[in-house]
Design an enzyme around this catalytic site. Structure first.
Site, PDB file in Angstrom:
ATOM      1  N   SER B 139       0.979  -1.243   0.093  1.00  0.00           N
ATOM      2  CA  SER B 139       0.075   0.041   0.048  1.00  0.00           C
ATOM      3  C   SER B 139       1.057   1.137   0.014  1.00  0.00           C
ATOM      4  O   SER B 139       2.105   1.195   0.413  1.00  0.00           O
ATOM      5  CB  SER B 139      -0.910  -0.001   1.293  1.00  0.00           C
ATOM      6  OG  SER B 139      -1.442   1.159   1.370  1.00  0.00           O
ATOM      7  N   TYR B 153      -1.792  -0.712  10.431  1.00  0.00           N
ATOM      8  CA  TYR B 153      -1.951  -0.902   8.964  1.00  0.00           C
ATOM      9  C   TYR B 153      -0.738  -0.687   8.247  1.00  0.00           C
ATOM     10  O   TYR B 153      -0.200  -1.264   7.572  1.00  0.00           O
ATOM     11  CB  TYR B 153      -3.198  -0.828   8.513  1.00  0.00           C
ATOM     12  CG  TYR B 153      -3.550  -0.891   6.880  1.00  0.00           C
ATOM     13  CD1 TYR B 153      -4.093  -2.023   6.567  1.00  0.00           C
ATOM     14  CD2 TYR B 153      -3.102  -0.031   5.778  1.00  0.00           C
ATOM     15  CE1 TYR B 153      -4.303  -2.327   5.221  1.00  0.00           C
ATOM     16  CE2 TYR B 153      -3.313  -0.344   4.370  1.00  0.00           C
ATOM     17  CZ  TYR B 153      -3.829  -1.576   4.054  1.00  0.00           C
ATOM     18  OH  TYR B 153      -3.866  -1.867   2.959  1.00  0.00           O
TER      19      TYR B 153
END
Lengths: 77, 247
Positions: B139, B153
């Protein structure tokens, strides 16, 4: 649950706003310190303290702390 | 027809294929001619993905890869692979102050440990040979940016990018290892309702290309990394973010 307990947990998320500024009628989104982080903090607080899932839309639809308190109470148990 | 991006004669394992990006990757890879082995936790949804694959495909494998037995039996049961796409991932949106050790463990387990040890298990069982390719779905969060309530995350994805570099070095010259680092892609990852639609609309405005990504767009980058077109690419991160990190 007493509303005062909820107000104090609510107020505890804020660093700059004085605790005395928080009452059931406080329009919390008008507070200078209100932010998207605060919104997520209130959601996490409700989960941690009351095991209640509050959604972003509940925050959006609430004006006062009382409004949110009513949502939390309605979802307890 | 000339097509350096073809996946004909390649067998590819895709984790997290029951939904979101993993599902799109499985479908698109099958359209490019690959034999796709899909795995995920939810059989009903896995079956649905399987039904959407093009061509004669191997059976899907229901597995909870956070369970060591499931993980080892998967890597034993699969045939030799030309590609592995580590796609399973999740988030628990919470401000850092509220993150519990359980939250931390869940996120790190699914986003970091599972892809790591699945990859290790497959390599140790010698199921990936010369010219094969491993792709991690990472990501932009944790690599170049982060977002509110996404600290763990981000940490898990940053860790993936670190391990990718190390693996790329150790597995060369036989196996290539790369990541794709997308911005926000339209999936169910934020379906719990902590974020309102209005907040998402505001967020979308911050993307110069004025929208979130589509799962297929991530799949196309993955296809490149799995194909022989990328045979000189290893240890790299392909950025797909609608221009988000330009600002």
């Amino acid at each position: 649950m007493e509303i005062n307990d909820f107000i104090s947990n609510f107020a505890a998320q804020f660093d700059e706003t004085d605790a005395s500024e928080f009452t059931a009628n406080t329009e919390f989104k008008s507070l200078e310190e209100w932010s998207s982080l605060m919104s997520l903090s209130i959601i996490a607080m409700a989960d941690e303290e009351y095991a209640v899932k509050v959604k972003g839309d509940d925050i959006k639809n609430a004006t006062t702390i009382q409004d949110l308190f009513d949502v939390v109470v309605s979802r307890m148990n | 027809m000339y097509n350096p991006f073809s996946l004909e004669n390649k067998t590819i394992l895709v984790t997290g294929a029951s939904s979101g990006i993993g599902k799109a990757i499985a479908i698109e890879c099958s359209k490019m001619g690959a034999q796709v082995i899909i795995t995920g936790r939810n059989e009903t949804r896995l079956k649905e993905t399987h039904s959407l694959l093009t061509g004669e495909q191997p059976d899907y494998v229901v597995a909870d890869l956070s369970n060591k037995e499931d993980l080892n039996s998967l890597s034993k049961s699969i045939p030799n692979l030309n590609g592995l796409v580590n796609c399973a991932g999740l988030t628990i949106p919470k401000p850092f102050k509220f993150v519990t050790q359980d939250d931390f463990k869940t996120i790190m387990d699914i986003n970091f440990e599972v892809p790591l040890f699945l990859t290790q298990s497959i390599i140790k069982s010698k199921k990936m040979g010369k010219g094969s390719s491993i792709v991690f779905i990472s990501s932009i969060s944790g690599v170049s940016v982060s977002y509110i309530a996404g600290s763990i995350y981000s940490a898990s994805k940053g860790a993936i990018n670190g391990i990718c570099k190390g693996l790329a070095l150790e597995l060369a010259p036989n196996i290539r290892v790369n990541t794709v680092i997308p911005g926000m892609v339209v999936t169910n990852i934020l379906s719990e309702g902590q974020i309102t639609d209005e907040q998402l609309e505001e967020d979308i405005k911050r993307y110069p290309l004025k929208r979130y990504g589509k799962p297929e767009e991530v799949a196309f980058a993955v296809i490149y990394l799995l194909s022989d077109a990328s045979s000189w690419t290893t240890g790299s991160n392909i950025l797909l973010d609608g221009g988000y990190t330009l600002l």
